[in-house]
Design a protein around this motif. Structure first.
Motif, PDB file in Angstrom:
ATOM      1  N   PHE A   1       9.801 -61.672   0.961  1.00 45.43           N
ATOM      2  CA  PHE A   1      10.586 -62.702   0.278  1.00 45.43           C
ATOM      3  C   PHE A   1      11.801 -62.102  -0.425  1.00 45.43           C
ATOM      4  O   PHE A   1      12.874 -62.678  -0.418  1.00 45.43           O
ATOM      5  CB  PHE A   1       9.696 -63.455  -0.712  1.00 45.43           C
ATOM      6  CG  PHE A   1       8.995 -64.617  -0.086  1.00 45.43           C
ATOM      7  CD1 PHE A   1       9.316 -65.910  -0.441  1.00 45.43           C
ATOM      8  CD2 PHE A   1       8.037 -64.405   0.892  1.00 45.43           C
ATOM      9  CE1 PHE A   1       8.684 -66.989   0.161  1.00 45.43           C
ATOM     10  CE2 PHE A   1       7.406 -65.476   1.491  1.00 45.43           C
ATOM     11  CZ  PHE A   1       7.719 -66.773   1.131  1.00 45.43           C
ATOM     12  N   ILE A   2      11.605 -60.923  -1.016  1.00 49.91           N
ATOM     13  CA  ILE A   2      12.736 -60.293  -1.696  1.00 49.91           C
ATOM     14  C   ILE A   2      13.875 -60.035  -0.696  1.00 49.91           C
ATOM     15  O   ILE A   2      15.038 -60.336  -0.957  1.00 49.91           O
ATOM     16  CB  ILE A   2      12.312 -58.968  -2.355  1.00 49.91           C
ATOM     17  CG1 ILE A   2      11.255 -59.237  -3.424  1.00 49.91           C
ATOM     18  CG2 ILE A   2      13.517 -58.256  -2.962  1.00 49.91           C
ATOM     19  CD1 ILE A   2      10.710 -57.981  -4.069  1.00 49.91           C
TER      20      ILE A   2
ATOM     21  N   GLY B   1       5.386 -60.033  -0.518  1.00 48.61           N
ATOM     22  CA  GLY B   1       6.353 -60.116  -1.608  1.00 48.61           C
ATOM     23  C   GLY B   1       7.683 -59.512  -1.203  1.00 48.61           C
ATOM     24  O   GLY B   1       8.750 -60.111  -1.392  1.00 48.61           O
ATOM     25  N   LEU B   2       7.625 -58.324  -0.611  1.00 47.40           N
ATOM     26  CA  LEU B   2       8.842 -57.637  -0.175  1.00 47.40           C
ATOM     27  C   LEU B   2       9.598 -58.498   0.830  1.00 47.40           C
ATOM     28  O   LEU B   2      10.836 -58.583   0.805  1.00 47.40           O
ATOM     29  CB  LEU B   2       8.465 -56.289   0.457  1.00 47.40           C
ATOM     30  CG  LEU B   2       9.626 -55.452   0.955  1.00 47.40           C
ATOM     31  CD1 LEU B   2      10.525 -55.047  -0.187  1.00 47.40           C
ATOM     32  CD2 LEU B   2       9.119 -54.213   1.690  1.00 47.40           C
TER      33      LEU B   2
END
Lengths: 311, 358, 269
Positions: free
Chosen positions: A121-122, A118-119
């Motif tokens: 992608f952020i 997730g990180l």
């Protein structure tokens, strides 16, 4: 038959006939390998300190490089841009700790792993949102001139990159083995709760290690970026660090270095000599298949320890 | 107030083990299925083609990945590769075997994907967690390279793409350019419903329990007699079967034609992973909800800003999308690692008691 | 009563079903088990005792096939066990509980117990996929069996609770239930009463005795609570530093000088 010949005979004949081409490929491979090692180092640091497999390391490389280039494009001089980028990576470490890590203490490795996806992608999104997604050139004044060393063609850039990598590795090794902070990091990696109970400040440690990983990412980003431009594919190149880790073991700094070099050399030589047999572009998967073979025969990696399971 | 189970007593184990033990749930699910089948009556082509069919295909893939990751606990980033095996196998089968029913071809393609899944699942006996993720990445890169390089897989077509040939089922075109979106939608919907039902059955029976046992504590599972390799490979096979069927549907019923890029990490493997994280690991229904969510966010980002008078470029939109997905993943993992499925369960608990607090 | 081996517990003990002969196991340089031999007889309760690190759990792990001893042989029902795979132990009727609870945390009590029935369920993948006809019938039959175990252990109320949320004592009970569901001939219990309060211990002892009594299950248990060990076991094997110190009825063991020394720390040179 032809295929077997192309795989098992022809490449060796070619190596025998043009040894200098082989050596050149090895050297090119080594210089790429140093870069893989740099990225893999960031993974190892965070894994050692938090047992977290940080999938976002690649995105951190991209993010750091984009920040640097973006600042320079806005007329900030190199030295100031470097300092500012470092500051950004420190801030990032704080933010990651504050918003993510502290809520994930004692979660299983798999959850942590997915959180870093997730990180990833952020960071990719944010980096490109601010600085755009077109390819940027990074001029930091490393001379890029070919020179001859006997019959072998070398490049000042690759040599410089290798030196930068080596310097970084040595300083990290010293940091881990000789400083109290390094010892605390290793304690945290072993067991969060136990480390907390002997008074090691987990949060500080995490911020520290993410900062270091961020700076390693910045260095890797600068070298990669200066070589092939700063663009989205940087974070894909970082995926190559995964097979490097499999080879070297997840917790071994020397493993990351040696693994990186093996992968770098292996894929250049394979592409150069075996590529034609497979129709080319085998660089894309060679590293993964090598790692896969390794996993089957030596799952703990070159430098990892064999684990005894207990019940 | 209407959601009460008071008075519904279960007198047999069969009743107690039903998928929807509560009458209201049964009615609701049947209603949803009925509505889903009547959607072509009122949805326009854009909705069917761009959103709903895509959602159905991805939901099937998410169920597949959830079997492997959510139930059997084996990490995979190779979803795209297994889907590609299904798509290319289906292309080869339909173009080379005259008169082969397209549904049969799709199912056979799933079988090919399952075989490939087993091969890349073999390392799972010795390696766990993110080590396994790297092994599946090897599958991802190697298989896509292979389909790209070897002309045989796309019939040496100069464009390097595979295109779904026109095929009929019961006299109605369901693949190829002339097939209506309605027909393709119905085919995909049927695959999803049957697929979800079978997945649920497997998950609640002996096989599902052995998967979960391996996931939760592999040593203990082995000690009560579960064979680890066989169980894991079965999970790989079935998961890949679902991915393969979904991959075949992706080309044949959704995209029409595709290259290997359509199956790469960013296009398939990661989005499907996100679907099951957001939907809920170890939940069939969650896979479907997660797929709906991931498919709808980009649509929302395309349509919403213009509605409030904002113009954003497609590049910018893509970056927003990445940030939103990333943030959702992190938030879900922190707040509710069991995903939307768990939230839904909590909501239902609340609803049962409503309007009383407990 | 054929010979003097009949224990005071009044149980009718049968023939030897498992023989452990000269078993040695080492990890690197550490010798976890050193030339250990003993027999297990049908229908008896055999306790293995000894200080921490004496190799008790390693012994169970060898019987289970989780560790493979470098030397010696374990014969179970006439077949060599020391080289067999872990899952084969279950197929031959050996079930086990663990020192640190090893339940499937994400699953309900019922599902955990149903996993114990797994080996007895034969319907193939296709029937399972349909969950209909023979597969459903099989599932329900085994559900009924699982319910018997649930009944026996008095855990009806937590049937559908995920085991991760249960308190420690109940988890131990569910773990016993999972082992019992397999209808084992030989049940290995690794510290079934560790960390329990007095009442929970009493319950557990009652279940163990009932299992032994009602189903005729042979039980090998590791336990630190001496009063329990001396009360319920027919024979006791004492290990210390991987070596067997003594082997006999509780009374014999209690009087054994080596055992007294090992437990009281007296040195005699």
């Amino acid at each position: 038959m032809d295929f077997l010949q192309a795989v098992f005979v022809t490449p060796f004949v070619e190596i025998w006939e043009s040894p200098f081409f082989f050596i050149e490929l090895v050297l090119v491979g080594l210089s790429t390998g140093v870069l893989y090692s740099l990225v893999a180092l960031g993974f190892v640091l965070i894994f050692k300190a938090s047992g977290m497999f940080n999938f976002a390391q690649g995105a951190m490389v991209l993010f750091a490089a984009l920040t640097l280039v973006g600042l320079m494009e806005h007329g900030v001089p190199l030295w100031a841009a470097l300092i500012l980028s470092m500051a950004v990576m420190v801030v990032l470490a704080f933010v990651v700790e504050r918003l993510m890590l502290r809520y994930l203490v004692n979660q299983e490795g798999l959850i942590l792993f997915m959180a870093t996806i997730g990180l990833n992608f952020i960071l990719e999104g944010t980096g490109q949102l601010f600085w755009g997604s077109d390819v940027k050139r990074l001029e930091i004044g490393i001379p890029d001139k070919p020179f001859d060393l006997g019959p072998i063609l070398l490049n000042t850039f690759d040599v410089t990159a290798a030196f930068i990598g080596a310097a970084l590795v040595v300083s990290l090794a010293i940091f881990f083995q000789k400083t109290p902070m390094g010892r605390a990091l290793r304690a945290v990696a072993d067991d969060h709760q136990a480390a907390l109970s002997v008074g090691i400040p987990l949060k500080t440690i995490w911020i520290a290690v993410w900062t270091i990983a961020g700076i390693v990412a910045l260095v890797a980003g600068i070298v990669w970026g200066a070589k092939s431009g700063v663009q989205f594919s940087l974070s894909l190149i970082a995926l190559k660090a995964l097979p490097v880790l499999i080879l070297g073991g997840f917790t071994s700094v020397p493993g990351a270095i040696v693994g990186g070099l093996i992968i770098g050399v292996g894929e250049k030589v394979a592409e150069g000599f075996w590529g034609p047999a497979f129709g080319g572009a085998i660089e894309n998967w060679f590293a993964y298949m090598l790692a896969l073979a390794f996993l089957v025969f030596r799952p703990q990696g070159l430098f990892g320890e064999k684990i005894i399971e207990r019940v | 107030m209407f959601y009460r189970e008071a008075g519904q007593f279960k007198t047999t184990y069969a009743d107690d083990q039903a998928v929807f033990p509560i009458l209201q749930d049964k009615i609701a699910v049947l209603a949803v299925i009925a509505v889903a089948y009547s959607v072509p009556l009122f949805a326009n082509e854009y909705w069917l083609q761009a959103i709903l069919i895509q959602f159905l295909v991805f939901a099937l893939m998410a169920i597949g990945l959830n079997i492997l990751m959510g139930y059997a606990g084996q990490v995979s980033l190779g979803t795209g590769a297994f889907a590609a095996v299904g798509a290319y196998a289906c292309y080869k089968l339909t173009t080379n075997i005259e008169g082969l029913n397209v549904i049969v071809a799709i199912l056979l393609s799933g079988g090919f994907a399952a075989a490939v899944g087993i091969v890349f699942g073999l390392p799972s006996l010795r390696i766990k967690g993110f080590y396994l993720a790297v092994a599946t990445l090897a599958a991802q890169f190697f298989i896509l390279w292979l389909f790209n390089k070897v002309g045989w897989f796309y019939n040496d077509n100069p464009s390097g793409t595979i295109t779904a040939p026109p095929r009929e089922l019961f006299g109605v075109q369901i693949t190829g350019p002339a097939a209506t979106p309605e027909a393709r939608y119905i085919v995909c919907l049927t695959f999803l419903i049957v697929g979800a039902w079978i997945a649920k059955n497997l998950a609640r029976g002996r096989i599902g329990r052995s998967w979960m046992a391996i996931r939760d504590m592999d040593i203990a599972a082995e000690i009560i007699g579960i064979r680890p390799l066989r169980t894991k490979l079965l999970a790989f096979a079935i998961s890949s079967f679902y991915c393969g069927v979904a991959g075949a549907l992706m080309v044949f019923c959704w995209l029409g034609s595709a290259e290997t890029e359509a199956f790469d990490l960013a296009a398939v493997s990661f989005p499907v992973l996100f679907m099951i994280i957001i939907g809920g690991l170890g939940s069939i229904g969650g896979s479907i909800l997660g797929a709906a969510f991931i498919v709808l966010v980009p649509i929302f980002l395309t349509n919403f800003p213009p509605m409030i008078g904002l113009e954003i470029s497609t590049a910018l939109q893509k970056h927003f999308e990445e940030i939103i997905f990333g943030a959702m993943i992190v938030i879900f993992l922190i707040v509710e690692p069991e995903g939307v499925a768990r939230l839904w369960q909590i909501l239902r608990e609340k609803l049962r008691k409503w309007p009383f607090p407990y | 009563m054929p010979d003097g081996t009949q224990p005071p517990t009044g149980r009718v003990v049968g023939d030897v079903i498992m023989k452990v002969e000269n078993v040695s196991l080492s990890f690197g340089g550490v010798r976890a088990l050193d030339n250990v031999s003993f027999d297990v007889r049908e229908h008896e309760i055999l306790a293995i005792i000894g200080p921490n690190g004496a190799g008790k759990s390693s012994m169970l792990n060898c019987i289970n096939g989780f560790y493979h001893p470098q030397e010696g042989a374990i014969t179970y029902k006439g077949k060599r066990r020391d080289t067999a795979k872990t899952f084969e132990a279950a197929e031959e009727g050996i079930a086990r509980t663990f020192q640190n609870i090893a339940l499937f945390k994400g699953m309900s009590t019922l599902d955990n117990i149903m996993t114990g029935r797994g080996l007895k369920m034969k319907k193939n993948l296709l029937w399972q996929a349909l969950y209909y006809g023979p597969a459903l019938k099989e599932e329900l039959e085994h559900r009924a069996k699982a319910e018997e175990v649930i009944d026996f252990l008095e855990i009806e109320a937590i049937r559908k609770t995920p085991v991760g949320r249960l308190p420690y004592g109940l988890q131990k009970r569910v773990e016993l239930g999972r082992a019992l569901a397999a209808e084992p001939d030989l049940l290995l219990l690794d510290e079934p009463m560790a960390g329990m309060n007095h009442e929970e211990k009493e319950d557990m002892v009652r279940y163990i005795l009932d299992v032994n009594d009602e189903f005729g299950t042979t039980i090998v248990l590791i336990e630190h609570d001496m009063s329990v060990v001396m009360d319920i076991s027919d024979r006791v094997v004492v290990l210390d530093y991987g070596k067997k110190l003594a082997d006999g009825t509780p009374d014999e063991v209690k009087r054994n000088q080596d055992v007294i020394d090992a437990y009281l720390g007296v040195s005699h040179d």
